[in-house]
Scaffold this motif. Structure first.
Motif, PDB file in Angstrom:
ATOM      1  N   ASP A 186     -48.876  73.069 -75.768  1.00 44.03           N
ATOM      2  CA  ASP A 186     -47.533  73.649 -75.760  1.00 44.03           C
ATOM      3  C   ASP A 186     -46.886  73.523 -74.389  1.00 44.03           C
TER       4      ASP A 186
ATOM      5  N   ALA B 294     -45.658  69.960 -74.040  1.00 43.27           N
ATOM      6  CA  ALA B 294     -44.423  69.736 -74.794  1.00 43.27           C
ATOM      7  C   ALA B 294     -43.223  70.361 -74.093  1.00 43.27           C
TER       8      ALA B 294
ATOM      9  N   VAL C 181     -36.354  69.911 -74.366  1.00 42.22           N
ATOM     10  CA  VAL C 181     -37.063  71.010 -75.028  1.00 42.22           C
ATOM     11  C   VAL C 181     -36.645  72.337 -74.408  1.00 42.22           C
TER      12      VAL C 181
ATOM     13  N   ALA D 114     -41.475  76.127 -76.262  1.00 39.23           N
ATOM     14  CA  ALA D 114     -42.665  75.634 -76.956  1.00 39.23           C
ATOM     15  C   ALA D 114     -43.700  76.741 -77.000  1.00 39.23           C
TER      16      ALA D 114
ATOM     17  N   VAL E  59     -42.015  73.662 -81.421  1.00 36.76           N
ATOM     18  CA  VAL E  59     -41.142  73.202 -80.337  1.00 36.76           C
ATOM     19  C   VAL E  59     -39.682  73.393 -80.753  1.00 36.76           C
TER      20      VAL E  59
END
Length: 406
Positions: free
Chosen positions: A94, A97, A103, A106, A235
């Motif tokens: 996580d 990511a 993003v 996450a 995500v």
């Protein structure tokens, strides 16, 4: 050799801008009731422009918010099922990511492969269908979840033997709420007692969590023998970049075997949201254009009627030496001032009306600053365009023709 002075005729006097403006204001003051009605018509047109753009924009924002709640910006990352050998995500999948630029969040859960019972005397068969998952403390934000009773895991409670129950898991284990001011209930997880600190609402974006018992990551490692490897990573990313994020997620969370990592496709709600947003944007532009056109026709009609009614005044001014340019300037100034007054009032009325309607419908109030600027400045521009023809018509009217027509 002598020089003969050239004889020139009198040069026409060019009035200053302030003089033209005063002439325009004078025409409006001397025709107060008609000018007021004309300004009212313009203000209604501009108010309509603001309302027909602001009200659909508020409705659009409310609709977009509801569609966003359906997970348009969420992706689910998990190892490919039935792979040989089984794929294990890194412990910090996580966090890996989260380092992708678009993003926004996450989180992760992991299967601890333990069972949960209502008590130490319960039949182990009662645990079927309920999974015990280690969970990060930021899980709720990633899956758009809410707590029905109690509280979710925090950085403090996640270190101790505490659990949060999914909606169906709570029902199966006999919990409907977390008591306030009383001793909380407990469940038997992996041969240890854990205190129930929260119960979740149903999670439409992560239905597998409804039948789960969530344990803090640290507590799962210390008390349940959890190895720390993530099972599923959730995500969230910026909607405009969701496809690009999906493309790089497998190689990001598992660089060694990206082909054995599955990433869910973007929600169908995202496609619906984009199509709806595009359709409503075109509709808003069309409504705004119609409102501006109606306002411009109203101003032009008012000024043409004004020229017909004031032919005597035009004839007298032309007979007294006023040039065609001065006549044009006077009527153009009247048109612009009239439009500016009506536009300012219409902008305020339209904004107030749109805000009131949005509040009555429990929508977010969305009034674009561009719409307000267009409402005020657009009225002036429309007044200039609409006043050109009446001003030219007034300037070419011969004094004898104007006086004879009265």
């Amino acid at each position: 050799m002598t020089r003969t002075a050239a004889v020139h005729g009198p040069r026409p006097v060019r009035p200053a801008f302030s003089d033209i403006l005063r002439l325009g204001l004078l025409g409006i003051r001397t025709r107060g009731p008609r000018a007021a009605l004309s300004a009212l018509g313009i203000s209604i047109g501009i108010a309509t422009l603001v309302v027909v753009t602001a009200v659909p924009a508020s409705s659009q924002r409310a609709l977009m918010d509801r569609l966003s709640a359906l997970g348009t910006n969420m992706l689910r990352v998990a190892p490919q099922a039935n792979s040989d050998p089984p794929v294990v995500l890194p412990a910090d999948a996580d966090a890996m990511a989260a380092r992708i630029g678009p993003v926004t969040g996450a989180s992760a859960v992991a299967n601890t492969h333990t069972t949960v019972l209502r008590s130490d005397r319960a039949d182990p068969a009662d645990a079927s269908g309920i999974s015990v998952l280690a969970a990060r403390t930021n899980l709720l934000g990633a899956v758009h979840g809410t707590v029905r009773s109690g509280a979710f895991l925090t950085s403090t409670t996640a270190r101790f033997p505490t659990v949060v129950l999914g909606f169906r898991a709570a029902s199966r284990l006999g919990f409907d709420r977390v008591p306030v001011g009383k001793e909380p209930g407990q469940v038997y997880v992996g041969g240890r007692w854990f205190t129930v600190v929260g119960i979740l609402d149903p999670l439409p974006l992560a239905p597998d969590l409804d039948s789960a018992v969530l344990v803090g990551w640290k507590a799962a490692q210390d008390r349940l023998g959890f190895d720390g490897h993530s099972t599923v990573v959730y995500v969230t990313a910026r909607e405009a970049q969701i496809e690009a994020v999906r493309a790089v997620l497998p190689a990001t969370v598992h660089p060694q075997l990206p082909g054995l990592v599955q990433v869910s496709r973007p929600s169908d709600a995202l496609a619906a949201k984009r199509a709806t947003e595009q359709t409503l944007s075109v509709l808003l532009l069309g409504l705004a254009g119609v409102a501006v056109l109606v306002g411009g026709v109203g101003v032009a009609n008012t000024m043409v009627v004004s020229v017909l009614e004031r032919r005597r005044e035009i004839g007298l001014r032309r007979a007294l030496g006023a040039s065609r340019g001065q006549i044009r300037g006077q009527f153009l100034a009247e048109s612009v001032v009239l439009s500016a007054l009506g536009g300012g009032a219409g902008t305020v009325l339209g904004a107030a009306g749109a805000a009131g309607y949005a509040v009555s419908q429990s929508w977010p109030v969305v009034i674009s600053p561009l719409a307000l600027v267009v409402g005020g400045a657009g009225a002036v521009v429309v007044g200039m365009v609409a006043g050109v023809y009446p001003a030219v018509r007034a300037s070419v009217l011969a004094p004898t023709e104007a006086l004879a027509a009265v």
